[in-house]
Design an enzyme around this catalytic site. Structure first.
Site, PDB file in Angstrom:
ATOM      1  N   ASN A   9     -11.277  -4.758  -0.132  1.00 57.19           N
ATOM      2  CA  ASN A   9      -9.951  -5.487  -0.834  1.00 57.19           C
ATOM      3  C   ASN A   9     -10.005  -7.155  -0.845  1.00 57.19           C
ATOM      4  O   ASN A   9      -9.777  -7.536   0.490  1.00 57.19           O
ATOM      5  CB  ASN A   9      -8.460  -4.864  -0.452  1.00 57.19           C
ATOM      6  CG  ASN A   9      -7.448  -5.745  -1.025  1.00 57.19           C
ATOM      7  OD1 ASN A   9      -7.587  -6.445  -1.953  1.00 57.19           O
ATOM      8  ND2 ASN A   9      -6.310  -5.318  -0.242  1.00 57.19           N
ATOM      9  N   LYS A  11      -8.506  -9.356  -1.854  1.00 55.55           N
ATOM     10  CA  LYS A  11      -7.241 -10.028  -2.076  1.00 55.55           C
ATOM     11  C   LYS A  11      -7.440 -11.288  -2.934  1.00 55.55           C
ATOM     12  O   LYS A  11      -8.058 -11.326  -3.767  1.00 55.55           O
ATOM     13  CB  LYS A  11      -6.543 -10.112  -0.808  1.00 55.55           C
ATOM     14  CG  LYS A  11      -6.674  -8.872   0.268  1.00 55.55           C
ATOM     15  CD  LYS A  11      -5.883  -9.379   1.341  1.00 55.55           C
ATOM     16  CE  LYS A  11      -5.848  -7.805   2.061  1.00 55.55           C
ATOM     17  NZ  LYS A  11      -4.947  -7.947   3.345  1.00 55.55           N
ATOM     18  N   HIS A  97       0.093  -1.632  -2.273  1.00 59.32           N
ATOM     19  CA  HIS A  97      -0.322  -2.529  -0.824  1.00 59.32           C
ATOM     20  C   HIS A  97       0.773  -3.216  -0.192  1.00 59.32           C
ATOM     21  O   HIS A  97       1.859  -3.516  -1.025  1.00 59.32           O
ATOM     22  CB  HIS A  97      -1.558  -3.686  -1.285  1.00 59.32           C
ATOM     23  CG  HIS A  97      -2.187  -4.092  -0.069  1.00 59.32           C
ATOM     24  ND1 HIS A  97      -1.445  -5.129   0.675  1.00 59.32           N
ATOM     25  CD2 HIS A  97      -3.369  -3.887   0.701  1.00 59.32           C
ATOM     26  CE1 HIS A  97      -2.139  -5.565   1.662  1.00 59.32           C
ATOM     27  NE2 HIS A  97      -3.163  -4.499   1.732  1.00 59.32           N
ATOM     28  N   GLU A  99       1.254  -5.824   1.017  1.00 56.22           N
ATOM     29  CA  GLU A  99       1.621  -7.173   0.281  1.00 56.22           C
ATOM     30  C   GLU A  99       2.249  -7.190  -0.918  1.00 56.22           C
ATOM     31  O   GLU A  99       3.237  -8.031  -0.951  1.00 56.22           O
ATOM     32  CB  GLU A  99       0.538  -8.069   0.371  1.00 56.22           C
ATOM     33  CG  GLU A  99      -0.190  -8.191   1.764  1.00 56.22           C
ATOM     34  CD  GLU A  99      -1.593  -8.668   1.917  1.00 56.22           C
ATOM     35  OE1 GLU A  99      -2.353  -8.448   0.947  1.00 56.22           O
ATOM     36  OE2 GLU A  99      -2.341  -8.219   3.084  1.00 56.22           O
ATOM     37  N   GLU A 169      -2.181   2.312   5.884  1.00 60.07           N
ATOM     38  CA  GLU A 169      -2.545   1.013   6.517  1.00 60.07           C
ATOM     39  C   GLU A 169      -1.074   0.381   7.142  1.00 60.07           C
ATOM     40  O   GLU A 169      -0.320   0.006   6.528  1.00 60.07           O
ATOM     41  CB  GLU A 169      -2.642  -0.088   5.435  1.00 60.07           C
ATOM     42  CG  GLU A 169      -3.911   0.110   4.310  1.00 60.07           C
ATOM     43  CD  GLU A 169      -4.345  -1.069   3.585  1.00 60.07           C
ATOM     44  OE1 GLU A 169      -5.474  -1.474   4.039  1.00 60.07           O
ATOM     45  OE2 GLU A 169      -3.804  -1.456   2.714  1.00 60.07           O
ATOM     46  N   GLY A 175      -4.370  -7.702   8.592  1.00 59.97           N
ATOM     47  CA  GLY A 175      -4.548  -9.293   8.959  1.00 59.97           C
ATOM     48  C   GLY A 175      -4.463  -9.721  10.163  1.00 59.97           C
ATOM     49  O   GLY A 175      -4.254 -11.049  10.352  1.00 59.97           O
ATOM     50  N   SER A 215      -7.139  -4.357   9.768  1.00 56.63           N
ATOM     51  CA  SER A 215      -8.049  -4.993  10.786  1.00 56.63           C
ATOM     52  C   SER A 215      -9.537  -4.051  11.143  1.00 56.63           C
ATOM     53  O   SER A 215      -9.765  -4.087  12.446  1.00 56.63           O
ATOM     54  CB  SER A 215      -7.374  -5.529  12.031  1.00 56.63           C
ATOM     55  OG  SER A 215      -6.282  -6.564  11.801  1.00 56.63           O
TER      56      SER A 215
HETATM   57  P1  PGA Z   1      -7.328  -6.486   6.645  1.00 57.66           P
HETATM   58  O1  PGA Z   1      -6.761  -6.009   5.377  1.00 57.66           O
HETATM   59  O2  PGA Z   1      -8.651  -5.543   6.788  1.00 57.66           O
HETATM   60  O3  PGA Z   1      -7.662  -8.283   6.560  1.00 57.66           O
HETATM   61  O4  PGA Z   1      -6.384  -6.267   7.711  1.00 57.66           O
HETATM   62  C1  PGA Z   1      -6.735  -4.671   5.163  1.00 57.66           C
HETATM   63  C2  PGA Z   1      -5.843  -4.565   3.783  1.00 57.66           C
HETATM   64  O5  PGA Z   1      -4.895  -5.079   3.718  1.00 57.66           O
HETATM   65  O6  PGA Z   1      -6.062  -3.874   2.772  1.00 57.66           O
END
Ligand code: PGA
Length: 252
Positions: A9, A11, A97, A99, A169, A175, A215
């Site tokens: 992803n 983003k 997601h 976010e 997640e 993140g 992460s």
């Molecule tokens: P990250 O994000 O690996 O940077 O923690 C995962 C995601 O949001 O899909």
């Protein structure tokens, strides 16, 4: 047997040139290491989807969008429809997601509509669920994840559901560099699979891929992917580096 999947992803990162370069580097590594038995999905920002589908003609990868509109078509400025994605051969789309739930007020109800639009066009949703830190600390994490599943995708018929990929997640791990422990991931994945058994039966639950995200990196992927109910990962930050992303894809 359900597919093992590693999805990147990206983003809202990378300019066109950098996206092109990253795809090129991933292509070189795919040729070199011949990653076997893992479905690799790249989810770039939408202006680069076609760049990625061009690349997917030469290499064994699939392409996913990061979002889709809940509406069919028409006067919805800025939105991208499932029909549009399908018309440029997109195979998957991330839906829900955290976010998007947080910054764009997406609700389980609007996400259920997005899932419906995707399935109408033969695109597989990668449906994201996961609890906030306070929810885990107050022991509500199972309840939260259950209602995200029930309200977001359990309205589907069995044949529709067979196209779903789930990504667990935990929001506190995204993140932050704070990964769920393999035990925490396994515990939640097993819980999710049990809910699928209750709703759609053993056979379907056995065929549904449940990815871990938050992460996940080249150092911790092996241990996470070794868990019985963890079928791969949805990778954010670490998917922006070709070497690291492909090391994760080779962690089964
Ligand atoms: P990250 O994000 O690996 O940077 O923690 C995962 C995601 O949001 O899909």
């Amino acid at each position: 047997m359900r597919p093992k999947i590693v999805a990147g992803n990206w983003k809202m990162n990378l300019t066109f040139e950098k996206a092109d370069q990253l795809l090129f580097e991933i292509g070189e590594l795919i040729e070199e290491k011949k990653t076997k038995g893992v479905e690799i999905i790249i989810c770039p920002p939408s202006p680069y989807l076609e760049l990625a589908t061009d690349f997917a003609q030469d290499f064994e990868i699939k392409v996913g969008a990061q979002n889709v509109s809940q509406y069919e078509d028409g006067a919805y400025t800025g939105e991208i429809s499932a029909a549009m994605l399908s018309s440029i051969d997109i195979d998957f789309s991330i839906v829900g997601h955290s976010e998007r739930r947080k910054y764009f007020a997406e609700t389980n109800a609007s996400l259920a509509a997005k899932v419906d639009r995707l399935l109408e066009y033969g695109i597989q949703p990668i449906f994201c669920i996961g609890e906030q830190l306070e929810e885990r600390e107050s022991n509500k994490h199972f309840e939260v994840v259950k209602s995200q599943l029930v309200e977001g995708i359990f309205h589907l018929s069995q044949s529709e559901f067979s196209n779903i990929v789930i990504a667990y997640e935990p929001v506190w791990a995204i993140g932050t560099g704070k990964t769920a422990s393999p035990e925490q991931a396994q515990e939640m994945h097993a819980f999710i699979r049990q809910l699928i058994i209750d709703q759609y039966g053993e056979e379907q639950a056995h065929e549904t891929s449940i990815l871990y995200g938050g992460s996940c990196n080249a150092k911790n992927a092996k241990e996470l992917f070794a868990q019985a109910d963890v079928d791969g990962g949805l990778i954010g930050g670490a998917s922006l580096k070709a070497e690291e992303f492909m090391a994760i894809a080779n962690s089964f």
